[in-house]
Design an enzyme around this catalytic site. Sequence first.
Site, short mmCIF file in Angstrom:
data_model
loop_
_atom_site.label_atom_id
_atom_site.label_comp_id
_atom_site.label_asym_id
_atom_site.label_seq_id
_atom_site.Cartn_x
_atom_site.Cartn_y
_atom_site.Cartn_z
N CYS A 123 0.79 -1.24 0.00
CA CYS A 123 0.00 0.00 0.00
C CYS A 123 0.82 1.29 0.00
O CYS A 123 0.38 2.30 -0.54
CB CYS A 123 -1.00 0.00 1.15
SG CYS A 123 -0.29 -0.27 2.78
N LYS A 197 -5.74 -9.08 11.61
CA LYS A 197 -5.70 -7.64 11.40
C LYS A 197 -7.08 -7.15 11.01
O LYS A 197 -7.64 -7.55 9.98
CB LYS A 197 -4.68 -7.32 10.29
CG LYS A 197 -4.58 -5.85 9.97
CD LYS A 197 -3.44 -5.57 9.01
CE LYS A 197 -3.40 -4.10 8.64
NZ LYS A 197 -2.34 -3.81 7.67
N ARG A 207 -1.84 6.18 8.22
CA ARG A 207 -2.00 6.41 6.78
C ARG A 207 -1.50 7.79 6.39
O ARG A 207 -1.06 8.01 5.26
CB ARG A 207 -3.44 6.15 6.36
CG ARG A 207 -3.74 4.66 6.49
CD ARG A 207 -5.14 4.29 6.13
NE ARG A 207 -5.39 2.89 6.50
CZ ARG A 207 -6.57 2.31 6.48
NH1 ARG A 207 -7.62 3.01 6.08
NH2 ARG A 207 -6.70 1.06 6.83
N LYS A 250 -3.86 -7.07 15.79
CA LYS A 250 -3.81 -5.64 15.51
C LYS A 250 -5.18 -5.10 15.16
O LYS A 250 -5.84 -5.70 14.33
CB LYS A 250 -2.84 -5.47 14.34
CG LYS A 250 -2.70 -4.09 13.81
CD LYS A 250 -1.78 -4.14 12.63
CE LYS A 250 -1.75 -2.73 12.07
NZ LYS A 250 -1.37 -2.67 10.73
C1 PBG Z 1 0.09 -1.53 5.93
C2 PBG Z 1 0.01 -1.30 7.40
C3 PBG Z 1 -0.90 -0.51 8.10
C4 PBG Z 1 -0.51 -0.56 9.43
C5 PBG Z 1 0.59 -1.41 9.51
N1 PBG Z 1 0.89 -1.86 8.24
C6 PBG Z 1 -2.02 0.34 7.63
C7 PBG Z 1 -3.22 -0.26 7.07
O1 PBG Z 1 -3.37 -1.48 6.99
O2 PBG Z 1 -4.07 0.52 6.63
C8 PBG Z 1 -1.18 0.17 10.56
C9 PBG Z 1 -0.27 0.56 11.65
C10 PBG Z 1 -0.77 1.62 12.55
O3 PBG Z 1 -1.89 2.17 12.43
O4 PBG Z 1 0.00 1.95 13.46
N2 PBG Z 1 -0.78 -2.50 5.45
ZN ZN Z 2 -0.98 -2.41 3.24
#
Ligand code: PBG
Ligand code: ZN
Length: 327
Positions: A123, A197, A207, A250
Amino acid sequence: MNTAFHRGRRLRQKAPLRALVRETSPLLAEDLIMPYFVVETGDRHFRKEIPSMPGQFQLSLDELEKQVEAAPELTSVLLFGLPSRKDDKASGAYAENGIVQQAVRRLKASRPELLVITDVCLCEYTSHGHCGILSADGVVQNDATLPLLAKTAVSHARAGADITAPSDMMDGRVAAIRQALDAEGFVQTPVLSYAVKYASAFYGPFREAAQSAPASGDRKSYQMDPGNAREALIEARADIAEGADALIVKPAGPYADILHRVRQAFDVPVCAYQVSGEYAMLRAAGINGWIDEKAALLESLLGFKRAGADMIITYFAEELLKQKLVR
Ligand code: PBG
Ligand code: ZN
């Protein structure tokens, strides 16, 4: 008067007594993993505070190296990259000289004993901001994404990463990554999977920090529905079967019940990720003097340990160590 009731206060009278009967050991420095955002930029001194995460920075390679050198107590870090260019194939994610790959080499050269974990996802590198490849009609393509994630993980390992941590939530990615790592001779490189997740509003500040918000739509077709708990066990079981060495749950705070369930159901190490939104809330309340930030933070982290976490990813890690709040 009946005085035969339970006297819980008997064992709470003095600090050493409370310490003797404490069920969860205090947090250790070696349990903590510190995330960093490293930026591909011509400006060697680039260092920009993230507005929604006061105290956290986007850093150039040089600044990252300095930052880590100034925190010698730190044992483990987690790296996120911001590439100078994005495209629809996320080329920057698996470029041999990509930003994370460069950062790993830097840190391995300056702090060889530091455990370097890399976030494996697309991403931050896709022009559309989704964690996988998009079809012409805008659907995130699961199977077409797998080889790119595998390439990304291998390129991280080749740069010297100690652990790869896939966060994309594509199905089958742990197997794809494990196979690719083994085929390239990295049989000893563990996969720390973001197995559980959730599609969470608590990722908002991240983000902004990683410039990885999806341009359109959301991540609900690949990240988990917050109402589901049994599904967390299905995800964890699948990732272990595919070869994950350890699992991440998470976010951590709002999902401590999930952390506990995963810990009870499986024997692999479990990691709690205190995400950006959790950081932002504690920090904001702390800055405003609405809460005793340190005490509330330590209590939150202790909660993750009590729920069953073996290790914790937290943006507070560096400060906790520098201020000797953990040993
Ligand atoms: C990428 C990723 C994200 C996070 C960790 N790896 C963002 C998402 O999935 O949108 C979030 C970490 C955080 O909010 O501290 N995929
Ligand atoms: Zn991602």
